[in-house]
Enzyme design. Structure first.
Site, short mmCIF file in Angstrom:
data_model
loop_
_atom_site.label_atom_id
_atom_site.label_comp_id
_atom_site.label_asym_id
_atom_site.label_seq_id
_atom_site.Cartn_x
_atom_site.Cartn_y
_atom_site.Cartn_z
N SER A 76 0.90 -1.16 -0.05
CA SER A 76 -0.06 -0.08 0.07
C SER A 76 0.84 1.37 0.08
CB SER A 76 -0.69 0.09 1.04
OG SER A 76 -0.27 0.16 2.37
N LYS A 88 -6.34 4.97 8.22
CA LYS A 88 -5.08 5.98 7.90
C LYS A 88 -5.58 7.26 7.67
CE LYS A 88 -3.06 2.00 5.14
NZ LYS A 88 -2.79 1.45 3.75
#
Length: 296
Positions: free
Chosen positions: A139, A182
């Site tokens: 990611s 996040k």
């Protein structure tokens, strides 16, 4: 439980949010300690200013009953060489297989973009700063690529923006997990250091459908104090981070003047020239030395 405690027959949204807040309060000690370390500058994370070859990545810590997002500084140094992209985590045996794959995919995109018209003579070291455990997942591959482009072009990246998203060999930004955690993790750091209105997070466009953020983040976005950008290609992301476009490729292999890609290309050309000149001079010195030895 909370509705019953308030002697209500129906569970309201207020009860649900209160239960969620209590759940977080029971499990967020580790998150608080990490955030304190960032705010005390024990862990280095910038949320304002511009830096070359430095970008904020985002990771998710999963504690079982609770997960949270943590920003991490990713840095890239580039120099003359022939090793290509060096994954410091892999060299230190702190990189998982999926992360290794992400770095190889990143390298594939970069080589196709800039190595189709000339041989590449460069080396780049990429690392997660202040990371002492195993790094896995892909990611951060788009984040690492942004740092690489910044380092080679010498164009600084906005430190008020954090990035998440994997990249494929065509430069497309792909979906990742933990997008809400996040965003909220980086938002909390920005809020603690004061929101400027220029901070935010870049996410893959494919993850927009997964957004389910808390009310505080939603309100900050509405008030234009925090921004969430969605992108589907590397070229969109680097424009947001630097304010400069990638440029269009011309028939001779060059790109639009003063664009990111043209600055990267020119730097690679310079690296190749310097490497060739150095090797040529080294060979000439060796021949001169051998000739002098023969004369003696």
């Amino acid at each position: 439980f909370w509705a019953k405690k308030r002697k209500k027959k129906l569970v309201s949204a207020k009860d649900v949010f209160y239960a969620i807040d209590k759940h977080i309060a029971r499990h967020d000690l580790v998150e608080e300690k990490i955030q304190d370390s960032i705010l005390e500058n024990t862990l280095n994370v910038d949320v304002k200013g511009f830096k070359v070859g430095q970008v904020n990545g985002l990771a998710v810590y999963d504690l079982g009953d609770y997960s949270f997002g943590k920003p991490s500084r990713i840095t890239v140094n580039t120099f003359i060489g022939s090793k290509g992209i060096i994954n410091i985590e892999r060299e230190a045996k702190l990189s998982g297989r999926i992360h290794d794959k992400g770095m190889l995919v990143l390298s594939g995109y970069f080589s196709q973009k800039f190595g189709a018209d000339m041989p590449l003579s460069f080396a780049a070291s990429i690392t997660f700063e202040q990371s002492y455990g195993t790094i896995d997942g892909d990611s951060a591959s788009s984040t690492e690529l942004y740092g690489l482009l910044s380092s080679l072009s010498e164009i600084p990246i906005n430190q008020g923006i954090a990035v998440t998203g994997s990249v494929n060999q065509k430069g497309e930004v792909q979906a990742i997990g933990g997008v809400n955690e996040k965003i909220e993790g980086f938002f909390r750091i920005c809020k603690a250091r004061k929101l400027t209105g220029e901070q935010g997070v870049i996410i893959p466009k494919a993850n927009v459908q997964n957004l389910m953020l808390n009310e505080e983040v939603i309100q900050a976005v509405k008030d234009k104090k925090f921004t969430i950008w969605s992108v589907d290609h590397i070229e969109d992301g680097i424009r947001i981070l630097t304010g400069i476009g990638c440029g269009q490729k011309h028939k001779d292999g060059s790109y639009t003047e003063d664009s990111i890609f043209e600055k990267v290309r020119l730097r690679l050309v310079e690296f190749a020239r310097l490497s060739r000149t150095f090797n040529k001079n080294l060979l000439n010195d060796k021949k001169t030395e051998e000739k002098n030895e023969e004369e003696e």
